[in-house]
Design an enzyme around this catalytic site. Structure first.
Site, PDB file in Angstrom:
ATOM      1  N   ASP A   1      -7.404 -11.049  -8.918  1.00 43.79           N
ATOM      2  CA  ASP A   1      -6.138 -11.131  -9.932  1.00 43.79           C
ATOM      3  C   ASP A   1      -6.529 -10.258 -10.995  1.00 43.79           C
ATOM      4  O   ASP A   1      -7.311 -10.301 -11.714  1.00 43.79           O
ATOM      5  CB  ASP A   1      -6.027 -12.748 -10.509  1.00 43.79           C
ATOM      6  CG  ASP A   1      -4.959 -12.939 -11.485  1.00 43.79           C
ATOM      7  OD1 ASP A   1      -4.314 -11.947 -11.875  1.00 43.79           O
ATOM      8  OD2 ASP A   1      -4.576 -14.240 -11.965  1.00 43.79           O
TER       9      ASP A   1
ATOM     10  N   LYS B   1       6.418  -0.208 -12.949  1.00 42.79           N
ATOM     11  CA  LYS B   1       7.918  -0.512 -12.766  1.00 42.79           C
ATOM     12  C   LYS B   1       8.277  -1.516 -13.722  1.00 42.79           C
ATOM     13  O   LYS B   1       7.473  -2.425 -14.099  1.00 42.79           O
ATOM     14  CB  LYS B   1       7.701  -1.385 -11.163  1.00 42.79           C
ATOM     15  CG  LYS B   1       9.197  -1.976 -10.952  1.00 42.79           C
ATOM     16  CD  LYS B   1       9.100  -2.599  -9.487  1.00 42.79           C
ATOM     17  CE  LYS B   1       8.210  -3.972  -9.347  1.00 42.79           C
ATOM     18  NZ  LYS B   1       8.080  -4.328  -7.754  1.00 42.79           N
TER      19      LYS B   1
ATOM     20  N   ASP C   1      -4.899  -6.179  -5.807  1.00 46.69           N
ATOM     21  CA  ASP C   1      -3.739  -7.273  -5.330  1.00 46.69           C
ATOM     22  C   ASP C   1      -4.265  -8.664  -5.176  1.00 46.69           C
ATOM     23  O   ASP C   1      -5.387  -8.566  -4.551  1.00 46.69           O
ATOM     24  CB  ASP C   1      -2.986  -6.421  -4.480  1.00 46.69           C
ATOM     25  CG  ASP C   1      -1.303  -7.106  -4.552  1.00 46.69           C
ATOM     26  OD1 ASP C   1      -0.549  -6.287  -4.643  1.00 46.69           O
ATOM     27  OD2 ASP C   1      -1.260  -8.206  -4.237  1.00 46.69           O
TER      28      ASP C   1
ATOM     29  N   GLY D   1       0.746  -1.388  -0.212  1.00 45.58           N
ATOM     30  CA  GLY D   1      -0.211  -0.063  -0.139  1.00 45.58           C
ATOM     31  C   GLY D   1       0.790   1.290   0.001  1.00 45.58           C
ATOM     32  O   GLY D   1       0.063   2.164   0.122  1.00 45.58           O
TER      33      GLY D   1
ATOM     34  N   TRP E   1       2.288   3.009  -2.369  1.00 40.34           N
ATOM     35  CA  TRP E   1       1.954   4.112  -3.502  1.00 40.34           C
ATOM     36  C   TRP E   1       0.744   4.711  -3.129  1.00 40.34           C
ATOM     37  O   TRP E   1       0.688   5.935  -3.192  1.00 40.34           O
ATOM     38  CB  TRP E   1       2.041   3.577  -4.822  1.00 40.34           C
ATOM     39  CG  TRP E   1       3.337   3.052  -5.327  1.00 40.34           C
ATOM     40  CD1 TRP E   1       4.415   2.946  -4.809  1.00 40.34           C
ATOM     41  CD2 TRP E   1       3.772   2.683  -6.740  1.00 40.34           C
ATOM     42  NE1 TRP E   1       5.493   2.547  -5.452  1.00 40.34           N
ATOM     43  CE2 TRP E   1       5.024   2.534  -6.630  1.00 40.34           C
ATOM     44  CE3 TRP E   1       3.004   2.737  -8.028  1.00 40.34           C
ATOM     45  CZ2 TRP E   1       5.602   2.283  -7.940  1.00 40.34           C
ATOM     46  CZ3 TRP E   1       3.699   2.295  -9.136  1.00 40.34           C
ATOM     47  CH2 TRP E   1       4.934   2.196  -9.128  1.00 40.34           C
TER      48      TRP E   1
ATOM     49  N   ASP F   1       2.683  -1.535  -9.952  1.00 39.03           N
ATOM     50  CA  ASP F   1       3.714  -1.931  -9.476  1.00 39.03           C
ATOM     51  C   ASP F   1       3.684  -3.511  -9.363  1.00 39.03           C
ATOM     52  O   ASP F   1       4.116  -4.083  -8.186  1.00 39.03           O
ATOM     53  CB  ASP F   1       3.971  -1.353  -7.861  1.00 39.03           C
ATOM     54  CG  ASP F   1       5.151  -1.426  -7.451  1.00 39.03           C
ATOM     55  OD1 ASP F   1       6.314  -1.627  -8.136  1.00 39.03           O
ATOM     56  OD2 ASP F   1       5.419  -1.350  -5.983  1.00 39.03           O
TER      57      ASP F   1
END
Length: 235
Positions: free
Chosen positions: A125, A189, A109, A91, A93, A149
């Site tokens: 998912d 990322k 997530d 968490g 970000w 991310d």
């Protein structure tokens, strides 16, 4: 899925210590049932200055400093902005987005994430076809910012792991192109290696400006980089 390190639950704020996280290097009391690589990571994590600072400031992960530096440069966390955080656990970000005035944010997530009001958190998912529509429904409209991310569970085979990472980034890019408002921002990322140049070339078709960015909080020995695409031109 977040950060360039193994996943962990929320770190509780400490009862003392300096904000900068300075002090004597910590030593782990036991190495029982840990592999050498696990022990090395734990030692590095305990003594890493950004991890220590994150604990001191009550941040959920050192990744908070990465997105802080990216936003300092590009200024996409604004009051009134709609934000989607893909792979938000634990968490960090989302936490920074909220601290910077974002009140309309949803995240997803595979892992359970402790509540971060006013964020709406979906445990699901992202590659599930039902996930993307659900995120937009929870958000209440098209996002101004899409963050990713995400990272897959590794299998230990370098080429396979890299292909899986690139595949998740491609899925995040496809989602961003489908849902972003004109002028919107995409941050993901990535890792230096085959496929990154192709991702950048694809983003340049849809965004006015696309850059590689390596924050100071990203370890220098890591191949981690961040793709920052701004000025979404539309589909």
């Amino acid at each position: 899925m977040t950060d360039d390190t193994p996943r962990k639950r929320m770190v509780k704020p400490p009862t003392g210590g300096l904000e900068g996280g300075r002090g004597k290097p910590a030593r782990l009391k036991t190495a029982k049932q840990r592999t050498p690589s696990q022990q090395a990571w734990l030692n590095r994590q305990v003594n890493d200055p950004f991890s220590a600072k994150a604990r001191a400031m009550g941040y959920r992960s050192r990744a908070a400093f990465k997105i802080t530096e990216i936003d300092d440069k590009h200024r996409f966390f604004k009051p009134g902005a709609r934000v989607v955080d893909l792979g938000l656990a634990p968490g960090g970000w989302t936490q920074i987005a909220i601290l910077r005035g974002v009140t309309n944010i949803v995240g997803v997530d595979l892992l359970e994430v402790d509540p971060l009001p006013p964020a709406k958190i979906l445990q699901m998912d992202f590659t599930d076809p039902e996930c993307a529509p659900r995120l937009i429904e929870l958000l209440g409209g098209a996002p101004d910012v899409v963050l990713s991310d995400m990272a897959p569970n590794t299998v230990g085979h370098r080429e396979t792991d890299h292909l899986r990472i690139v595949g998740l980034i491609e899925a995040a890019i496809d989602f961003a192109i489908e849902v972003l408002k004109p002028g919107g921002t995409f941050v993901a990322k990535a890792f230096q290696g085959g496929g990154t140049d192709r991702l950048i070339a694809g983003l340049k078709v849809h965004f006015k400006d696309v850059r590689n960015f390596k924050p100071k909080a990203s370890r220098q020995d890591s191949s981690e980089v961040f793709l920052v695409a701004t000025g979404f031109k539309g589909r």
